[in-house]
Design a protein around this motif. Structure first.
Motif, mmCIF file in Angstrom:
data_model
loop_
_atom_site.group_PDB
_atom_site.id
_atom_site.type_symbol
_atom_site.label_atom_id
_atom_site.label_comp_id
_atom_site.label_asym_id
_atom_site.label_seq_id
_atom_site.Cartn_x
_atom_site.Cartn_y
_atom_site.Cartn_z
ATOM 1 N N ALA A 64 -5.080 -9.372 -5.615
ATOM 2 C CA ALA A 64 -5.402 -8.243 -6.486
ATOM 3 C C ALA A 64 -4.406 -7.085 -6.388
ATOM 4 C CB ALA A 64 -6.819 -7.755 -6.199
ATOM 5 N N PRO A 65 -3.970 -6.662 -5.179
ATOM 6 C CA PRO A 65 -2.998 -5.555 -5.120
ATOM 7 C C PRO A 65 -1.669 -5.904 -5.787
ATOM 8 C CG PRO A 65 -4.027 -5.894 -2.982
ATOM 9 C CD PRO A 65 -4.407 -7.066 -3.830
ATOM 10 N N VAL A 66 -1.237 -7.151 -5.614
ATOM 11 C CA VAL A 66 0.014 -7.578 -6.243
ATOM 12 C C VAL A 66 -0.151 -7.625 -7.757
ATOM 13 C CG1 VAL A 66 1.746 -9.402 -6.371
ATOM 14 C CG2 VAL A 66 0.637 -8.894 -4.189
ATOM 15 N N ALA A 67 -1.295 -8.150 -8.217
ATOM 16 C CA ALA A 67 -1.556 -8.203 -9.657
ATOM 17 C C ALA A 67 -1.556 -6.800 -10.253
ATOM 18 C CB ALA A 67 -2.892 -8.902 -9.923
ATOM 19 N N ALA A 68 -2.174 -5.851 -9.550
ATOM 20 C CA ALA A 68 -2.209 -4.472 -10.048
ATOM 21 C C ALA A 68 -0.805 -3.898 -10.162
ATOM 22 C CB ALA A 68 -3.060 -3.609 -9.125
ATOM 23 N N ALA A 69 0.046 -4.185 -9.180
ATOM 24 C CA ALA A 69 1.419 -3.691 -9.223
ATOM 25 C C ALA A 69 2.195 -4.325 -10.371
ATOM 26 C CB ALA A 69 2.122 -3.965 -7.892
ATOM 27 N N LEU A 70 1.992 -5.618 -10.612
ATOM 28 C CA LEU A 70 2.696 -6.297 -11.697
ATOM 29 C C LEU A 70 2.229 -5.792 -13.061
ATOM 30 C CD1 LEU A 70 2.772 -9.930 -10.281
ATOM 31 C CD2 LEU A 70 4.663 -8.301 -10.425
ATOM 32 N N GLU B 159 0.845 -1.188 0.000
ATOM 33 C CA GLU B 159 0.000 0.000 0.000
ATOM 34 C C GLU B 159 0.884 1.243 0.000
ATOM 35 O OE1 GLU B 159 0.177 -2.200 2.398
ATOM 36 O OE2 GLU B 159 -1.689 -3.351 2.437
ATOM 37 N N PRO B 160 0.792 2.084 -1.039
ATOM 38 C CA PRO B 160 1.667 3.257 -1.121
ATOM 39 C C PRO B 160 1.607 4.155 0.113
ATOM 40 C CG PRO B 160 0.572 2.910 -3.218
ATOM 41 C CD PRO B 160 -0.058 1.955 -2.252
ATOM 42 N N ALA B 161 0.399 4.390 0.650
ATOM 43 C CA ALA B 161 0.281 5.298 1.794
ATOM 44 C C ALA B 161 1.044 4.762 2.999
ATOM 45 C CB ALA B 161 -1.191 5.495 2.150
ATOM 46 N N ARG B 162 0.945 3.455 3.242
ATOM 47 C CA ARG B 162 1.664 2.878 4.381
ATOM 48 C C ARG B 162 3.176 2.933 4.148
ATOM 49 N NH1 ARG B 162 2.141 -3.430 6.102
ATOM 50 N NH2 ARG B 162 3.296 -3.105 8.052
ATOM 51 N N ARG B 163 3.590 2.638 2.933
ATOM 52 C CA ARG B 163 5.012 2.643 2.627
ATOM 53 C C ARG B 163 5.601 4.042 2.788
ATOM 54 N NH1 ARG B 163 7.654 0.036 -2.913
ATOM 55 N NH2 ARG B 163 9.282 -1.153 -1.863
ATOM 56 N N ILE B 164 4.876 5.041 2.310
ATOM 57 C CA ILE B 164 5.335 6.425 2.446
ATOM 58 C C ILE B 164 5.472 6.787 3.918
ATOM 59 C CG2 ILE B 164 4.678 8.837 2.101
ATOM 60 C CD1 ILE B 164 3.373 7.907 -0.569
ATOM 61 N N GLY C 28 9.340 9.032 -13.243
ATOM 62 C CA GLY C 28 8.422 9.051 -14.372
ATOM 63 C C GLY C 28 6.980 9.169 -13.906
ATOM 64 N N PRO C 29 6.024 8.887 -14.796
ATOM 65 C CA PRO C 29 4.610 8.938 -14.416
ATOM 66 C C PRO C 29 4.351 8.068 -13.193
ATOM 67 C CG PRO C 29 4.854 8.636 -16.780
ATOM 68 C CD PRO C 29 6.221 8.486 -16.186
ATOM 69 N N PRO C 30 3.503 8.513 -12.268
ATOM 70 C CA PRO C 30 3.271 7.757 -11.041
ATOM 71 C C PRO C 30 2.636 6.398 -11.313
ATOM 72 C CG PRO C 30 1.687 9.550 -11.251
ATOM 73 C CD PRO C 30 2.700 9.753 -12.317
ATOM 74 N N GLU C 31 3.175 5.382 -10.683
ATOM 75 C CA GLU C 31 2.643 4.027 -10.725
ATOM 76 C C GLU C 31 2.642 3.496 -9.295
ATOM 77 O OE1 GLU C 31 1.505 2.539 -13.317
ATOM 78 O OE2 GLU C 31 2.514 3.217 -15.135
ATOM 79 N N LEU C 32 1.978 2.363 -9.094
ATOM 80 C CA LEU C 32 1.923 1.777 -7.767
ATOM 81 C C LEU C 32 3.314 1.514 -7.208
ATOM 82 C CD1 LEU C 32 -1.015 -0.774 -8.056
ATOM 83 C CD2 LEU C 32 -0.953 1.301 -6.689
ATOM 84 N N LEU C 33 4.241 1.117 -8.060
ATOM 85 C CA LEU C 33 5.561 0.739 -7.570
ATOM 86 C C LEU C 33 6.471 1.921 -7.308
ATOM 87 C CD1 LEU C 33 6.391 -2.422 -9.711
ATOM 88 C CD2 LEU C 33 5.861 -2.333 -7.283
ATOM 89 N N ASN C 34 6.196 3.067 -7.921
ATOM 90 C CA ASN C 34 7.157 4.159 -7.754
ATOM 91 C C ASN C 34 6.635 5.365 -6.990
ATOM 92 O OD1 ASN C 34 5.703 5.790 -9.556
ATOM 93 N ND2 ASN C 34 6.940 5.209 -11.320
ATOM 94 N N SER C 35 5.337 5.422 -6.702
ATOM 95 C CA SER C 35 4.808 6.608 -6.029
ATOM 96 C C SER C 35 5.416 6.782 -4.642
ATOM 97 C CB SER C 35 3.280 6.535 -5.933
ATOM 98 O OG SER C 35 2.867 5.384 -5.214
ATOM 99 N N ALA C 36 5.591 5.679 -3.912
ATOM 100 C CA ALA C 36 6.179 5.771 -2.577
ATOM 101 C C ALA C 36 7.647 6.179 -2.646
ATOM 102 C CB ALA C 36 6.036 4.437 -1.847
ATOM 103 N N HIS C 37 8.356 5.679 -3.654
ATOM 104 C CA HIS C 37 9.756 6.057 -3.807
ATOM 105 C C HIS C 37 9.887 7.549 -4.127
ATOM 106 C CE1 HIS C 37 11.410 2.073 -3.403
ATOM 107 N NE2 HIS C 37 10.624 1.603 -4.339
ATOM 108 N N ARG C 38 9.035 8.047 -4.987
ATOM 109 C CA ARG C 38 9.086 9.473 -5.331
ATOM 110 C C ARG C 38 8.851 10.324 -4.097
ATOM 111 N NH1 ARG C 38 5.469 10.701 -10.566
ATOM 112 N NH2 ARG C 38 6.207 12.780 -10.032
#
Length: 300
Positions: free
Chosen positions: A256-262, A89-94, A122-132
């Motif tokens: 489902a969350p993992v599938a969305a990230a992949l 979950e991006p919010a938790r990771r952030i 780059g454009p925000p995605e599930l995998l990079n929004s927390a890193h940004r």
């Protein structure tokens, strides 16, 4: 760094019972550095040190979901590696990463190194929004920092290609996009090199954002060819759109969350954002970056 400097500088590594953090702890301790292994499971971190000079390692319990205790856990640490968490979950990771950075500030850490992701600007995605978000927070925290944008781990290639071993078909939504897969050992070696740099080199690394990649960028067709060579028979690449790929993953039991990230990852690969090849590994470690062939061999 001289022996005297190694004795004086205390290096902290979070995620120390995990794959990247544990490798980094072992490399640093084996080279004679004083290391604080920071983890939710200190016993596992110490057990993982093995023969790598355990007398050089102190284990402390930390939990990024319990921010109140983090500054005390980081007390006395001069240089800190924050290994990004595995929260989906991006919010938790952030929130986890922000708590770690804020604790480093409160504890007076001298230099923070963070493991980010290539192309996260780059454009925000599930995998990079927390890193940004974490990179932005780190840049504004007031401490010297270095960001290591690691590429996708080569160890994931085996899992990616596992279905193709039995079916002879590699299904992907990545199109002809390429990935410069990187070995986790190389990521650990780079992190250790930054953390262990002498005073002059360390200053030169402060404020830098470095891509950490493998030596070549591989497409789905390249991976299928490597696997086919291992198997002794051809592997067909089947290109599908994002919806079909998501349905396939969920149908195979992927949460489902993992599938969305992949799916998001495949879309980002398709856009060309993961194909950059850097020279960070050889420049900082003195040795060539590992190729992905060994991971494909595991898949077969």
């Amino acid at each position: 760094m001289s022996r005297a400097e190694r004795d004086q500088v205390i290096i902290g590594v979070t995620g120390a019972s995990g794959g990247l953090g544990g490798r980094t702890v072992r490399m640093l301790a084996g080279a004679g550095h004083r290391v604080v292994a920071l983890t939710r499971d200190p016993g596992a971190a110490l057990a993982g040190v093995g023969r790598a000079a355990p007398e050089r390692v102190e284990a402390r319990r930390v939990d990024f979901d319990e921010p109140a205790g983090l500054p005390a856990a980081l007390a006395g640490i001069d240089r800190l590696l924050i290994v990004s968490t595995d929260a989906w979950e991006p919010a938790r990771r952030i929130a986890q990463h922000r708590a770690a950075v804020d604790a480093a500030v409160a504890a007076g850490v001298g230099h923070v190194v963070y493991t980010s992701l290539v192309a996260c600007d780059g454009p925000p995605e599930l995998l990079n929004s927390a890193h940004r978000a974490t990179e932005e927070h780190l840049r504004g925290c007031g401490l010297p920092w270095t960001i290591l944008r690691n590429a996708i781990y080569a160890s994931g290639v085996a899992e990616l290609l596992a279905p193709a071993v039995s079916t002879g078909r590699h299904v992907t939504n990545a199109g002809d996009g390429a990935v410069a897969y990187v070995a986790r050992d190389d990521c650990a070696a780079v992190a250790a090199a930054v953390l262990a740099a002498g005073p002059g080199p360390a200053r030169n690394l402060a404020g830098r954002t470095l891509d950490v990649t493998g030596p070549e960028a591989l497409t789905a067709d390249h991976l299928a060819g490597l696997l086919g060579a291992r198997l002794g028979r051809p592997v067909e690449v089947v290109h599908v759109d994002d919806d079909a790929y998501r349905d396939r993953l969920v149908g195979a039991g992927t949460p489902a969350p993992v599938a969305a990230a992949l799916v998001a990852l495949g879309r980002a690969v398709r856009s060309g954002r993961y194909g950059r090849v850097s020279t960070t590994v050889p420049e900082l470690t003195g040795g060539p970056a590992r190729r992905v062939d060994a991971s494909v061999a595991v898949a077969s």
